[in-house]
Design an enzyme around this catalytic site. Sequence first.
Site, PDB file in Angstrom:
ATOM      1  N   HIS A  99       0.801  -1.364  -0.111  1.00 16.18           N
ATOM      2  CA  HIS A  99       0.098  -0.005  -0.121  1.00 16.18           C
ATOM      3  C   HIS A  99       0.772   1.427  -0.012  1.00 16.18           C
ATOM      4  CE1 HIS A  99      -3.102  -2.669   0.936  1.00 16.18           C
ATOM      5  NE2 HIS A  99      -2.446  -3.030   2.150  1.00 16.18           N
ATOM      6  N   GLU A 116      -1.680  -0.135   8.372  1.00 16.08           N
ATOM      7  CA  GLU A 116      -2.670  -0.884   8.853  1.00 16.08           C
ATOM      8  C   GLU A 116      -2.074  -1.689  10.104  1.00 16.08           C
ATOM      9  OE1 GLU A 116      -3.893  -2.762   5.365  1.00 16.08           O
ATOM     10  OE2 GLU A 116      -2.724  -4.570   5.780  1.00 16.08           O
ATOM     11  N   HIS A 174       3.497  -7.453   1.817  1.00 12.91           N
ATOM     12  CA  HIS A 174       3.062  -8.446   2.921  1.00 12.91           C
ATOM     13  C   HIS A 174       1.663  -9.090   1.977  1.00 12.91           C
ATOM     14  CE1 HIS A 174       0.227  -4.730   2.567  1.00 12.91           C
ATOM     15  NE2 HIS A 174      -0.908  -5.654   3.095  1.00 12.91           N
ATOM     16  N   ARG A 194      -1.398  -5.161  -6.157  1.00 11.53           N
ATOM     17  CA  ARG A 194      -0.994  -6.229  -6.118  1.00 11.53           C
ATOM     18  C   ARG A 194       0.323  -6.486  -7.050  1.00 11.53           C
ATOM     19  NH1 ARG A 194      -6.191  -7.222  -8.135  1.00 11.53           N
ATOM     20  NH2 ARG A 194      -8.029  -7.441  -6.379  1.00 11.53           N
TER      21      ARG A 194
END
Length: 320
Positions: A99, A116, A174, A194
């Site tokens: 991200h 996150e 991740h 992705r």
Amino acid sequence: MTINQLRPSYKDYLWGGQKLKENYGKKTDLNPLAESWEVSTHPDGPSYILGGPHDGLTLKAYLEEKNQAPLGTKGQTFDRFPVLVKFIDALGELSIQVHPNDEYGFKHENEYGKTEMWYILEAEPGAKVYYGTKEPISKEAFKQSIEDQTVLDKLNHVAVKKGDVIFVEAGTIHAIGKGIVLCEVQQNSNTTYRVYDYHRKDAEGNLRDLHIDKALDVATLTPLNTDFEPAEVAKTYENHTKQLLASSSYFNVQKVEVGGSFTQSISKESFKSITVIEGSITFEDNNHSLTLNKGESAFIDAGSQHIKTDGPGTYLSVSV
């Protein structure tokens, strides 16, 4: 009432399973059920007020009706609602992804970046996550590993267990592995780049899009700390304990274990979202009572006073 139960939006991504229905009370016809967006104002999956005078309003509409006052003084410094809380059930592995940070996210996607935190609720034996790379690697070499399908060999595989706290800073390569159920607290963003998706096809038989160039723009291609420890040890109070799991400029997450009755007040600086992960918690305010069972969430306005809280149960509390 200054606490409102929320009804989530659901996602049926191809890697999802059935555990959110079986173990967390989620009721939807979606199959599989991959994610439940519990606390959200994001247009891709808003949450809704459930019950009371604001029944049916989106959380975003509720905040607008109240002129953003429920966010609190600190919450109102963000240009939009700052967080998104969700449950994730990974029957299969999620894509290898990354991200962006805020600067890149606003420039290219017109939304926040995405830092996150994951709190592991369930983990089957052998469950793991992909987190950072095993060794420092150049963008050129990493891109080549994607093309020749050796990228998984470059990534750090880390075993996880129930109760682990994993902070995933923007830029971290991740993926959540199969056999994991978790609660994710993140910035209010749905931007995912992705890198690799195991050549899986969606329900229409199409390969899902990859975003390799953007991913390489933002990726941190070095080994990262994998201690996966909470930010602080638990502290004991009357009939409950509190533990700070993660603290950042984007959100703060506490785990609260309730063993009886106590009274709490919410700071005027920030709202609190509540997501129950074990048992059943009752909140009582001005003769109004709301009981949340495992898997249910609520939003408490900033500045709410004298909220009687009763268990037994455990919840995650999110503020800014």
